[in-house]
Design a protein around this motif. Structure first.
Motif, PDB file in Angstrom:
ATOM      1  N   GLY A  71     -76.767 -53.365  10.709  1.00 51.61           N
ATOM      2  CA  GLY A  71     -77.623 -54.022  11.688  1.00 51.61           C
ATOM      3  C   GLY A  71     -79.101 -53.701  11.539  1.00 51.61           C
ATOM      4  N   LYS A  72     -79.493 -53.225  10.384  1.00 57.03           N
ATOM      5  CA  LYS A  72     -80.901 -52.871  10.181  1.00 57.03           C
ATOM      6  C   LYS A  72     -81.780 -54.106   9.978  1.00 57.03           C
ATOM      7  CE  LYS A  72     -80.500 -48.154   8.577  1.00 57.03           C
ATOM      8  NZ  LYS A  72     -81.099 -47.183   7.676  1.00 57.03           N
ATOM      9  N   PHE A  73     -81.168 -55.240   9.682  1.00 55.56           N
ATOM     10  CA  PHE A  73     -81.915 -56.496   9.539  1.00 55.56           C
ATOM     11  C   PHE A  73     -81.377 -57.509  10.543  1.00 55.56           C
ATOM     12  CE2 PHE A  73     -82.445 -54.764   5.201  1.00 55.56           C
ATOM     13  CZ  PHE A  73     -83.827 -54.785   5.141  1.00 55.56           C
ATOM     14  N   GLN A  74     -82.273 -58.188  11.240  1.00 54.59           N
ATOM     15  CA  GLN A  74     -81.887 -59.261  12.145  1.00 54.59           C
ATOM     16  C   GLN A  74     -81.657 -60.507  11.294  1.00 54.59           C
ATOM     17  OE1 GLN A  74     -81.401 -59.143  15.436  1.00 54.59           O
ATOM     18  NE2 GLN A  74     -81.900 -56.982  15.551  1.00 54.59           N
ATOM     19  N   LEU A  75     -80.422 -60.930  11.140  1.00 55.26           N
ATOM     20  CA  LEU A  75     -80.116 -62.043  10.250  1.00 55.26           C
ATOM     21  C   LEU A  75     -80.735 -63.356  10.717  1.00 55.26           C
ATOM     22  CD1 LEU A  75     -76.443 -61.315   9.140  1.00 55.26           C
ATOM     23  CD2 LEU A  75     -78.577 -60.790   7.985  1.00 55.26           C
ATOM     24  N   THR A  76     -81.063 -63.452  11.990  1.00 53.55           N
ATOM     25  CA  THR A  76     -81.698 -64.675  12.476  1.00 53.55           C
ATOM     26  C   THR A  76     -83.076 -64.872  11.841  1.00 53.55           C
ATOM     27  OG1 THR A  76     -82.548 -63.461  14.386  1.00 53.55           O
ATOM     28  CG2 THR A  76     -80.496 -64.687  14.694  1.00 53.55           C
TER      29      THR A  76
END
Length: 133
Positions: A71-76
Protein backbone atom coordinates in the motif's frame (compact mmCIF):
# COMPACT_ATOMS: atom_id res chain seq x y z
CA UNK A 1 10.65 -13.14 19.97
CA UNK A 2 10.91 -14.77 16.54
CA UNK A 3 14.49 -15.13 15.27
CA UNK A 4 14.81 -15.83 11.57
CA UNK A 5 17.32 -15.62 8.78
CA UNK A 6 16.85 -12.71 6.41
CA UNK A 7 15.51 -14.01 3.07
CA UNK A 8 17.80 -11.58 1.21
CA UNK A 9 21.17 -11.74 2.96
CA UNK A 10 20.68 -14.72 5.31
CA UNK A 11 21.72 -12.76 8.43
CA UNK A 12 19.89 -13.40 11.69
CA UNK A 13 17.23 -10.88 12.73
CA UNK A 14 14.14 -10.57 14.91
CA UNK A 15 11.07 -10.86 12.67
CA UNK A 16 8.09 -8.69 13.46
CA UNK A 17 4.82 -7.80 11.75
CA UNK A 18 6.30 -4.65 10.22
CA UNK A 19 9.47 -6.06 8.63
CA UNK A 20 10.15 -9.31 6.83
CA UNK A 21 13.87 -8.60 6.28
CA UNK A 22 16.80 -7.57 8.50
CA UNK A 23 17.56 -3.94 9.38
CA UNK A 24 20.27 -3.58 6.71
CA UNK A 25 18.07 -4.98 3.92
CA UNK A 26 15.10 -2.94 5.15
CA UNK A 27 17.16 0.25 4.81
CA UNK A 28 18.12 -0.80 1.27
CA UNK A 29 14.45 -1.39 0.47
CA UNK A 30 13.54 2.03 1.85
CA UNK A 31 16.21 3.65 -0.34
CA UNK A 32 14.79 1.78 -3.34
CA UNK A 33 11.28 2.95 -2.39
CA UNK A 34 12.50 6.55 -2.20
CA UNK A 35 14.05 6.20 -5.65
CA UNK A 36 10.84 4.78 -7.18
CA UNK A 37 8.70 7.31 -5.33
CA UNK A 38 10.75 10.25 -6.62
CA UNK A 39 10.51 8.87 -10.14
CA UNK A 40 6.74 8.40 -9.91
CA UNK A 41 6.13 11.87 -8.44
CA UNK A 42 7.12 13.47 -11.72
CA UNK A 43 3.97 14.17 -13.70
CA UNK A 44 5.37 12.69 -16.93
CA UNK A 45 6.13 9.37 -15.15
CA UNK A 46 2.75 8.77 -13.52
CA UNK A 47 1.51 6.72 -16.46
CA UNK A 48 4.62 4.51 -16.46
CA UNK A 49 4.26 0.75 -16.33
CA UNK A 50 6.15 -1.30 -13.77
CA UNK A 51 8.63 -2.43 -16.44
CA UNK A 52 9.33 1.19 -17.37
CA UNK A 53 9.95 2.00 -13.70
CA UNK A 54 12.30 -0.99 -13.41
CA UNK A 55 14.27 0.21 -16.44
CA UNK A 56 14.42 3.83 -15.23
CA UNK A 57 15.28 3.18 -11.57
CA UNK A 58 17.04 -0.19 -11.54
CA UNK A 59 14.75 -1.37 -8.72
CA UNK A 60 13.57 -4.96 -9.21
CA UNK A 61 10.02 -5.71 -10.31
CA UNK A 62 9.50 -7.95 -7.27
CA UNK A 63 10.42 -5.13 -4.91
CA UNK A 64 8.12 -2.67 -6.69
CA UNK A 65 5.29 -5.23 -6.45
CA UNK A 66 6.05 -5.58 -2.75
CA UNK A 67 5.68 -1.79 -2.36
CA UNK A 68 2.36 -1.85 -4.22
CA UNK A 69 0.98 -4.75 -2.16
CA UNK A 70 2.09 -3.01 1.04
CA UNK A 71 0.00 0.00 0.00
CA UNK A 72 2.93 2.37 -0.38
CA UNK A 73 1.54 3.61 -3.71
CA UNK A 74 -2.01 4.86 -4.26
CA UNK A 75 -2.98 2.97 -7.41
CA UNK A 76 -5.61 5.57 -8.26
CA UNK A 77 -2.76 7.99 -9.01
CA UNK A 78 -0.86 5.50 -11.19
CA UNK A 79 -3.16 4.02 -13.85
CA UNK A 80 -0.63 1.51 -15.20
CA UNK A 81 0.45 0.06 -11.87
CA UNK A 82 -0.93 -3.28 -10.73
CA UNK A 83 0.19 -6.65 -9.41
CA UNK A 84 -0.42 -10.28 -10.39
CA UNK A 85 -3.47 -12.27 -9.32
CA UNK A 86 -2.43 -14.93 -6.78
CA UNK A 87 -4.01 -17.67 -8.89
CA UNK A 88 -3.55 -16.89 -12.61
CA UNK A 89 -1.03 -14.03 -12.66
CA UNK A 90 -3.13 -11.52 -14.61
CA UNK A 91 -2.58 -7.91 -13.53
CA UNK A 92 -5.05 -6.61 -10.92
CA UNK A 93 -5.33 -3.41 -8.93
CA UNK A 94 -7.07 -4.60 -5.76
CA UNK A 95 -7.56 -7.72 -3.68
CA UNK A 96 -5.65 -10.93 -4.22
CA UNK A 97 -7.63 -12.51 -7.06
CA UNK A 98 -8.86 -11.22 -10.42
CA UNK A 99 -12.61 -11.16 -11.07
CA UNK A 100 -12.47 -14.34 -13.15
CA UNK A 101 -10.58 -16.37 -10.52
CA UNK A 102 -12.78 -15.02 -7.71
CA UNK A 103 -15.93 -16.01 -9.64
CA UNK A 104 -14.52 -19.45 -10.33
CA UNK A 105 -13.64 -19.93 -6.66
CA UNK A 106 -17.12 -18.82 -5.57
CA UNK A 107 -18.72 -21.25 -8.03
CA UNK A 108 -16.53 -24.09 -6.74
CA UNK A 109 -17.48 -23.27 -3.15
CA UNK A 110 -21.20 -23.24 -4.04
CA UNK A 111 -20.82 -26.64 -5.71
CA UNK A 112 -19.11 -28.12 -2.65
CA UNK A 113 -21.72 -26.57 -0.34
CA UNK A 114 -24.55 -27.99 -2.48
CA UNK A 115 -22.99 -31.46 -2.51
CA UNK A 116 -22.52 -31.46 1.28
CA UNK A 117 -26.13 -30.34 1.80
CA UNK A 118 -27.30 -33.08 -0.52
CA UNK A 119 -25.30 -35.71 1.41
CA UNK A 120 -26.89 -34.55 4.67
CA UNK A 121 -30.39 -34.80 3.17
CA UNK A 122 -29.70 -38.30 1.83
CA UNK A 123 -28.34 -39.40 5.20
CA UNK A 124 -31.56 -38.21 6.90
CA UNK A 125 -33.69 -40.27 4.49
CA UNK A 126 -31.64 -43.43 4.79
CA UNK A 127 -33.50 -46.40 6.23
CA UNK A 128 -31.66 -49.05 8.15
CA UNK A 129 -33.07 -52.56 8.60
CA UNK A 130 -32.03 -55.12 11.12
CA UNK A 131 -32.70 -58.81 10.85
CA UNK A 132 -34.51 -60.46 13.74
CA UNK A 133 -35.28 -64.16 14.08
Amino acid sequence: MDLQNCPKCDSLYVKNKFRDVCEKCWKEEEQAYDLVSKFMRKRENRAATILQVVEATGVSEDLILKFIKAGKFQLTQFPNFGYPCDKCGSIIREGRLCVSCASSLKADLKTVEYEEQRKKELAKRATFFTHRD
